[in-house]
Design a protein around this motif. Structure first.
Motif, PDB file in Angstrom:
ATOM      1  N   ILE A   1       0.757  -1.363  -0.207  1.00  0.00           N
ATOM      2  CA  ILE A   1      -0.099   0.030  -0.082  1.00  0.00           C
ATOM      3  C   ILE A   1       0.839   1.273  -0.206  1.00  0.00           C
ATOM      4  O   ILE A   1       0.632   2.199  -0.565  1.00  0.00           O
ATOM      5  CB  ILE A   1      -0.968  -0.178   1.196  1.00  0.00           C
ATOM      6  CG1 ILE A   1      -2.049  -1.082   0.992  1.00  0.00           C
ATOM      7  CG2 ILE A   1      -1.420   1.358   1.574  1.00  0.00           C
ATOM      8  CD1 ILE A   1      -3.307  -0.570   0.060  1.00  0.00           C
ATOM      9  N   TYR A   2       1.985   1.404   1.142  1.00  0.00           N
ATOM     10  CA  TYR A   2       2.672   2.463   1.079  1.00  0.00           C
ATOM     11  C   TYR A   2       3.817   2.663  -0.061  1.00  0.00           C
ATOM     12  O   TYR A   2       4.163   3.956  -0.317  1.00  0.00           O
ATOM     13  CB  TYR A   2       3.260   2.411   2.396  1.00  0.00           C
ATOM     14  CG  TYR A   2       2.204   2.728   3.535  1.00  0.00           C
ATOM     15  CD1 TYR A   2       1.827   4.109   3.596  1.00  0.00           C
ATOM     16  CD2 TYR A   2       1.446   1.604   4.158  1.00  0.00           C
ATOM     17  CE1 TYR A   2       0.987   4.363   4.594  1.00  0.00           C
ATOM     18  CE2 TYR A   2       0.604   2.057   5.006  1.00  0.00           C
ATOM     19  CZ  TYR A   2       0.233   3.120   5.351  1.00  0.00           C
ATOM     20  OH  TYR A   2      -0.671   3.647   6.233  1.00  0.00           O
ATOM     21  N   SER A   3       4.232   1.424  -0.678  1.00  0.00           N
ATOM     22  CA  SER A   3       5.365   1.820  -1.619  1.00  0.00           C
ATOM     23  C   SER A   3       4.885   1.786  -3.055  1.00  0.00           C
ATOM     24  O   SER A   3       5.471   2.416  -3.935  1.00  0.00           O
ATOM     25  CB  SER A   3       6.370   0.479  -1.516  1.00  0.00           C
ATOM     26  OG  SER A   3       5.728  -0.894  -1.695  1.00  0.00           O
ATOM     27  N   ALA A   4       3.643   0.909  -3.241  1.00  0.00           N
ATOM     28  CA  ALA A   4       3.177   0.943  -4.771  1.00  0.00           C
ATOM     29  C   ALA A   4       1.615   0.853  -4.632  1.00  0.00           C
ATOM     30  O   ALA A   4       1.164  -0.096  -5.048  1.00  0.00           O
ATOM     31  CB  ALA A   4       3.949  -0.362  -5.446  1.00  0.00           C
TER      32      ALA A   4
ATOM     33  N   ALA B   1      -6.246   0.058 -12.833  1.00  0.00           N
ATOM     34  CA  ALA B   1      -5.287  -0.414 -12.157  1.00  0.00           C
ATOM     35  C   ALA B   1      -5.215  -1.868 -12.526  1.00  0.00           C
ATOM     36  O   ALA B   1      -4.255  -2.521 -12.552  1.00  0.00           O
ATOM     37  CB  ALA B   1      -5.591  -0.301 -10.627  1.00  0.00           C
ATOM     38  N   ARG B   2      -6.304  -2.631 -12.579  1.00  0.00           N
ATOM     39  CA  ARG B   2      -6.500  -4.127 -12.879  1.00  0.00           C
ATOM     40  C   ARG B   2      -5.995  -4.305 -14.126  1.00  0.00           C
ATOM     41  O   ARG B   2      -5.339  -5.353 -14.345  1.00  0.00           O
ATOM     42  CB  ARG B   2      -7.969  -4.514 -12.854  1.00  0.00           C
ATOM     43  CG  ARG B   2      -7.759  -5.970 -12.803  1.00  0.00           C
ATOM     44  CD  ARG B   2      -9.333  -6.654 -12.252  1.00  0.00           C
ATOM     45  NE  ARG B   2      -9.671  -5.932 -11.177  1.00  0.00           N
ATOM     46  CZ  ARG B   2     -10.809  -5.350 -11.051  1.00  0.00           C
ATOM     47  NH1 ARG B   2     -11.925  -5.315 -12.010  1.00  0.00           N
ATOM     48  NH2 ARG B   2     -11.282  -4.901  -9.803  1.00  0.00           N
ATOM     49  N   ARG B   3      -6.197  -3.201 -15.244  1.00  0.00           N
ATOM     50  CA  ARG B   3      -5.464  -3.563 -16.589  1.00  0.00           C
ATOM     51  C   ARG B   3      -4.187  -3.466 -16.569  1.00  0.00           C
ATOM     52  O   ARG B   3      -3.421  -4.177 -17.208  1.00  0.00           O
ATOM     53  CB  ARG B   3      -6.278  -2.712 -17.435  1.00  0.00           C
ATOM     54  CG  ARG B   3      -5.894  -2.729 -19.115  1.00  0.00           C
ATOM     55  CD  ARG B   3      -6.335  -1.595 -19.904  1.00  0.00           C
ATOM     56  NE  ARG B   3      -6.073  -0.394 -19.481  1.00  0.00           N
ATOM     57  CZ  ARG B   3      -5.041   0.202 -19.798  1.00  0.00           C
ATOM     58  NH1 ARG B   3      -4.003  -0.425 -20.599  1.00  0.00           N
ATOM     59  NH2 ARG B   3      -4.452   1.575 -19.451  1.00  0.00           N
ATOM     60  N   ASP B   4      -3.759  -2.416 -15.711  1.00  0.00           N
ATOM     61  CA  ASP B   4      -2.186  -2.334 -15.766  1.00  0.00           C
ATOM     62  C   ASP B   4      -1.697  -3.641 -15.011  1.00  0.00           C
ATOM     63  O   ASP B   4      -0.339  -4.032 -15.434  1.00  0.00           O
ATOM     64  CB  ASP B   4      -1.760  -1.171 -14.860  1.00  0.00           C
ATOM     65  CG  ASP B   4      -2.236   0.204 -15.479  1.00  0.00           C
ATOM     66  OD1 ASP B   4      -2.210   0.009 -16.754  1.00  0.00           O
ATOM     67  OD2 ASP B   4      -2.344   1.078 -14.979  1.00  0.00           O
ATOM     68  N   GLN B   5      -2.153  -4.203 -14.203  1.00  0.00           N
ATOM     69  CA  GLN B   5      -1.818  -5.530 -13.375  1.00  0.00           C
ATOM     70  C   GLN B   5      -1.680  -6.424 -14.282  1.00  0.00           C
ATOM     71  O   GLN B   5      -0.770  -7.304 -14.429  1.00  0.00           O
ATOM     72  CB  GLN B   5      -2.648  -5.696 -12.203  1.00  0.00           C
ATOM     73  CG  GLN B   5      -2.518  -4.951 -11.036  1.00  0.00           C
ATOM     74  CD  GLN B   5      -3.336  -5.259  -9.754  1.00  0.00           C
ATOM     75  OE1 GLN B   5      -4.531  -6.154  -9.981  1.00  0.00           O
ATOM     76  NE2 GLN B   5      -3.323  -5.055  -8.699  1.00  0.00           N
ATOM     77  N   GLU B   6      -2.633  -6.696 -15.206  1.00  0.00           N
ATOM     78  CA  GLU B   6      -2.744  -7.737 -16.247  1.00  0.00           C
ATOM     79  C   GLU B   6      -1.732  -7.610 -17.086  1.00  0.00           C
ATOM     80  O   GLU B   6      -0.854  -8.545 -17.649  1.00  0.00           O
ATOM     81  CB  GLU B   6      -4.299  -7.769 -16.833  1.00  0.00           C
ATOM     82  CG  GLU B   6      -5.142  -8.326 -16.055  1.00  0.00           C
ATOM     83  CD  GLU B   6      -6.799  -8.102 -16.544  1.00  0.00           C
ATOM     84  OE1 GLU B   6      -6.783  -7.486 -17.743  1.00  0.00           O
ATOM     85  OE2 GLU B   6      -7.563  -8.511 -15.884  1.00  0.00           O
TER      86      GLU B   6
END
Length: 344
Positions: free
Chosen positions: A242-245, A319-324
């Protein structure tokens, strides 16, 4: 197995108008589908802006506010299906420390009677045992036995909050919910109360749900953090993640609002930071799709119509698209060899 499991928790308050003829004109969606879990001895932070539904979530878990729908399972028992008589046997195992130390103690009761009240309700102790237990609880939170004879108006805010913690621990609970226990205290006193809660949580093996609007405070007390916005959890992850990314743009905005001790770094961050537009929407009329999209700097057209679910620790389409994309394996390069080289 989790000690406490909350799934799709919903709390809606009806909005009525009229004096002689009351009619329902809408609902306030205070909590709109919260899911979380808490293991024995674990600390979880729940953070978000004022009015996002944090406190209502805590009270609904304890059944102080009855949920509109959803599930709250404590040690395998579905609390939402129990009546008040059946709930009585579970209440000693789940306690709460309230936000305002000045309002949580009865000014007409001595500190001894305030701390002893839950023991008188749920335990059978003689006078000597009751007195010994109250003094032990006061000592546990850093107060001497003379405090038992005094009244709430004779204590500071920090001391009153310690008394509230002692009262909450009187019945040796398994789960302790702290509803912004330091927000009404001075900064120096806040650190003392936080250190006390961390020490007690480790010593007693408490499952702790720490509710706060301050990410900097939560960082010191909870290894896991849930970020809440307009009645829903938008990000849930380990503290370091949470705090770093941070994945959700709202979490990034909250972290950007935490001041840095280095003035040069603070100015550099302020120059790059993009302030959130507008005010939080009303829980009476939440926007369609993603509730954060009117203020989100990366919102797209589908964010306005499709509500994201909490998957992979984040409730955000982009954000989920970036994760994928980051998890997608790279296409291997094709060798440019001749046919003769490829023949056996």
């Amino acid at each position: 197995m989790a000690l406490l499991e909350v799934k799709d928790l919903v709390v809606h308050f009806p909005l009525v108008r009229g004096v002689l003829r009351r009619r329902r004109v809408g609902v306030v969606r205070a909590v709109d589908g919260v899911s979380l879990s808490l293991a024995r001895g674990e600390a979880l932070g729940l953070v978000g802006e004022s009015g996002c539904g944090k406190s209502t979530t805590g009270r609904a878990i304890l059944q102080l506010v009855r949920p509109t729908s959803g599930s709250v399972r404590f040690d395998g028992v579905e609390l939402t299906e129990l009546d008040e008589r059946a709930l009585r046997s579970y209440r000693p195992r789940m306690q709460i420390v309230f936000q305002d130390p000045y309002a949580s103690l009865d000014p007409r009761m001595s500190i001894f009677d305030s701390v002893a009240e839950p023991l008188r309700e749920h335990r059978t102790l003689d006078r000597a045992a009751l007195q010994a237990r109250v003094h032990a609880l006061l000592s546990m939170v850093g107060l001497d036995s003379d405090a038992a004879r005094r009244y709430p108006h004779q204590f500071s805010g920090g001391q009153r909050q310690r008394i509230g913690i002692a009262r909450a621990l009187a019945l040796e609970p398994d789960v302790l919910i702290c509803d912004e226990p330091t927000s009404a205290l001075d900064v120096s006193v806040q650190a003392q109360v936080i250190n006390l809660l961390m020490s007690l949580q480790r010593e007693l093996g408490l499952a702790l749900l720490f509710i706060s609007h301050d990410l900097a405070t939560v960082r010191h007390i909870a290894p896991r953090v849930a970020v809440m916005y307009l009645g829903r959890i938008v990000e849930l992850a380990e503290r370091d993640t949470i705090y770093s990314a941070p994945a959700h743009p709202y979490t990034r905005a909250l972290l950007d609002a935490v001041p840095l001790p280095d003035p040069a770094r603070q100015r550099e961050r302020a120059a790059k930071r993009e302030a959130l537009a507008g005010e939080p929407p009303s829980a009476l009329e939440p926007p369609p799709g993603c509730a954060f999209h009117p203020r989100c700097p990366i919102a797209r057209a589908h964010c306005k119509t499709r509500r994201p679910e909490l998957e992979g620790g984040v409730a955000c389409h982009e954000a989920r698209r970036d994760q994928e994309m980051s998890m997608r394996p790279e296409t291997p390069a094709i060798s440019g060899g001749s046919e003769a080289e490829s023949d056996p």
